[in-house]
Design a protein around this motif. Structure first.
Motif, PDB file in Angstrom:
ATOM      1  N   THR A 150       0.842  -1.190   0.000  1.00  0.00           N
ATOM      2  CA  THR A 150       0.000   0.000   0.000  1.00  0.00           C
ATOM      3  C   THR A 150       0.879   1.241   0.000  1.00  0.00           C
ATOM      4  O   THR A 150       2.107   1.158   0.134  1.00  0.00           O
ATOM      5  CB  THR A 150      -0.913   0.030   1.236  1.00  0.00           C
ATOM      6  OG1 THR A 150      -0.101   0.237   2.418  1.00  0.00           O
ATOM      7  CG2 THR A 150      -1.682  -1.277   1.379  1.00  0.00           C
ATOM      8  N   GLU A 151       0.240   2.404  -0.138  1.00  0.00           N
ATOM      9  CA  GLU A 151       0.989   3.664  -0.105  1.00  0.00           C
ATOM     10  C   GLU A 151       1.654   3.897   1.244  1.00  0.00           C
ATOM     11  O   GLU A 151       2.658   4.619   1.333  1.00  0.00           O
ATOM     12  CB  GLU A 151       0.055   4.827  -0.429  1.00  0.00           C
ATOM     13  CG  GLU A 151      -0.496   4.800  -1.843  1.00  0.00           C
ATOM     14  CD  GLU A 151      -1.407   5.971  -2.123  1.00  0.00           C
ATOM     15  OE1 GLU A 151      -1.673   6.736  -1.168  1.00  0.00           O
ATOM     16  OE2 GLU A 151      -1.849   6.124  -3.277  1.00  0.00           O
ATOM     17  N   ASP A 152       1.088   3.290   2.295  1.00  0.00           N
ATOM     18  CA  ASP A 152       1.634   3.480   3.644  1.00  0.00           C
ATOM     19  C   ASP A 152       2.589   2.363   4.051  1.00  0.00           C
ATOM     20  O   ASP A 152       2.951   2.242   5.216  1.00  0.00           O
ATOM     21  CB  ASP A 152       0.490   3.552   4.659  1.00  0.00           C
ATOM     22  CG  ASP A 152      -0.454   4.705   4.368  1.00  0.00           C
ATOM     23  OD1 ASP A 152       0.048   5.774   3.969  1.00  0.00           O
ATOM     24  OD2 ASP A 152      -1.676   4.534   4.524  1.00  0.00           O
ATOM     25  N   GLY A 153       2.971   1.532   3.092  1.00  0.00           N
ATOM     26  CA  GLY A 153       3.869   0.412   3.415  1.00  0.00           C
ATOM     27  C   GLY A 153       3.147  -0.917   3.335  1.00  0.00           C
ATOM     28  O   GLY A 153       2.078  -1.032   2.725  1.00  0.00           O
ATOM     29  N   LEU A 154       3.731  -1.941   3.964  1.00  0.00           N
ATOM     30  CA  LEU A 154       3.141  -3.276   3.933  1.00  0.00           C
ATOM     31  C   LEU A 154       1.901  -3.328   4.825  1.00  0.00           C
ATOM     32  O   LEU A 154       1.920  -2.834   5.956  1.00  0.00           O
ATOM     33  CB  LEU A 154       4.162  -4.316   4.398  1.00  0.00           C
ATOM     34  CG  LEU A 154       5.458  -4.422   3.588  1.00  0.00           C
ATOM     35  CD1 LEU A 154       6.324  -5.548   4.115  1.00  0.00           C
ATOM     36  CD2 LEU A 154       5.172  -4.632   2.111  1.00  0.00           C
ATOM     37  N   SER A 155       0.837  -3.949   4.313  1.00  0.00           N
ATOM     38  CA  SER A 155      -0.417  -4.050   5.070  1.00  0.00           C
ATOM     39  C   SER A 155      -0.791  -5.514   5.249  1.00  0.00           C
ATOM     40  O   SER A 155      -1.343  -6.145   4.333  1.00  0.00           O
ATOM     41  CB  SER A 155      -1.538  -3.296   4.357  1.00  0.00           C
ATOM     42  OG  SER A 155      -2.769  -3.513   5.015  1.00  0.00           O
ATOM     43  N   LEU A 156      -0.495  -6.056   6.414  1.00  0.00           N
ATOM     44  CA  LEU A 156      -0.847  -7.442   6.704  1.00  0.00           C
ATOM     45  C   LEU A 156      -2.367  -7.604   6.751  1.00  0.00           C
ATOM     46  O   LEU A 156      -2.899  -8.637   6.349  1.00  0.00           O
ATOM     47  CB  LEU A 156      -0.225  -7.861   8.040  1.00  0.00           C
ATOM     48  CG  LEU A 156      -0.425  -9.329   8.451  1.00  0.00           C
ATOM     49  CD1 LEU A 156       0.220 -10.263   7.453  1.00  0.00           C
ATOM     50  CD2 LEU A 156       0.133  -9.563   9.853  1.00  0.00           C
ATOM     51  N   ARG A 157      -3.067  -6.589   7.221  1.00  0.00           N
ATOM     52  CA  ARG A 157      -4.527  -6.650   7.307  1.00  0.00           C
ATOM     53  C   ARG A 157      -5.147  -6.838   5.929  1.00  0.00           C
ATOM     54  O   ARG A 157      -6.045  -7.662   5.743  1.00  0.00           O
ATOM     55  CB  ARG A 157      -5.063  -5.379   7.965  1.00  0.00           C
ATOM     56  CG  ARG A 157      -6.589  -5.352   8.086  1.00  0.00           C
ATOM     57  CD  ARG A 157      -7.059  -4.057   8.732  1.00  0.00           C
ATOM     58  NE  ARG A 157      -6.692  -2.907   7.932  1.00  0.00           N
ATOM     59  CZ  ARG A 157      -7.369  -2.483   6.865  1.00  0.00           C
ATOM     60  NH1 ARG A 157      -8.455  -3.136   6.465  1.00  0.00           N
ATOM     61  NH2 ARG A 157      -6.979  -1.402   6.201  1.00  0.00           N
TER      62      ARG A 157
END
Length: 284
Positions: A150-157
């Motif tokens: 994602t734009e904010d980094g890795l998203s485990l959710r």
């Protein structure tokens, strides 16, 4: 406990444990394990379930493996190449996707089972479903991997949500559609008859409707409840605000459409499975 249920419960437990450990430790090296477990759990479970119900001596573990892995990978590679070369953004792009993906899965099934001597419609259901679930597993792994970024980094959710959603929908997606084609193909003794072509086109249409249901639901929601100011904003290229009523209607239409497509596919599959079984030996 039945083998398919044992596989599902053990796999689900391992996947949940991987989610928990990855969340707690923030260890990115566990992400491939998470992606593979989540993507393959439901497809593998359904392949084992289908084989257990049929128990045809001609459907060996080796053949199932070839259909799942070789058929699935060939399908994914073929679909990716053809969609890149042939499809351009248009109103009929989803129909193109349906025709291509169901076509490459049919071709993969023909290739993997080319040496099979005896064929029945039920064998075709199992082997076609196996190719479809293999395709779904590898495709889901790609979607899960993409959802991670994602734009904010890795998203485990987002990765977990993607795997849960695709796992829930997997039984009424690629596995179901290719099982239908496989059943009709094997009933035609592995030949591309008119019935097989019609089944292919019918399944491709169901696939296209499934993929486009989001857009269809949005369009129907605007037709039923759209306000003049919303259409005015659309005409100038802006995305209008939506009302709470429209959100609820969109959700009902979207999931209702997916349910209707699933029911049609399952009834079609059931009619093939209930047809009289005739085993044909090639060359006789």
């Amino acid at each position: 406990m039945r083998p398919w249920l044992r596989i599902f419960l053990i796999g689900l437990g391992l996947w949940v444990a991987t989610v928990v450990v990855t969340t707690v430790t923030a260890n990115s090296t566990l992400i491939p394990t998470l992606v593979l477990l989540g993507s393959f759990l439901v497809p593998v479970t359904f392949v084992v379930w289908a084989h257990g119900r049929d128990r045809s001596p001609d459907i060996t573990v080796e053949l199932l493996f070839n259909c799942f892995v070789i058929g699935g990978v060939l399908g994914v590679l073929g679909a990716s190449a053809l969609e890149t070369w042939l499809l351009k953004p248009s109103l009929v792009i989803f129909l193109g996707v349906g025709l291509i993906e169901e076509g490459v899965k049919l071709a993969a099934l023909l290739f993997v089972t080319r040496h099979l001597l005896r064929r029945t419609a039920r064998d075709g259901l199992v082997l076609g479903g196996t190719v479809g679930f293999g395709f779904a597993a590898f495709e889901s792994a790609g979607y899960a991997f993409n959802a991670l970024f994602t734009e904010d980094g890795l998203s485990l959710r987002q990765l977990v949500e993607t795997e849960v959603l695709r796992g829930i929908l997997a039984p009424v997606g690629h596995g179901l559609w290719t099982a239908i084609i496989g059943g009709v193909l094997f009933a035609a003794h592995g030949r591309l008859t008119g019935k097989v072509i019609m089944a292919y086109l019918g399944v491709a249409l169901l696939h296209a409707l499934w993929d486009s249901m989001n857009a269809i639901a949005i369009g129907l929601t605007l037709v039923f409840t759209g306000q003049s100011w919303q259409f005015s904003q659309l005409r100038i290229g802006r995305v209008p605000r939506v009302t709470e009523q429209q959100v609820h209607l969109y959700t009902v239409l979207d999931w209702g459409g997916l349910l209707l497509i699933s029911v049609i596919g399952l009834l079609w599959l059931r009619s093939i499975a209930r047809a009289p079984t005739v085993r044909v030996v090639e060359g006789r």
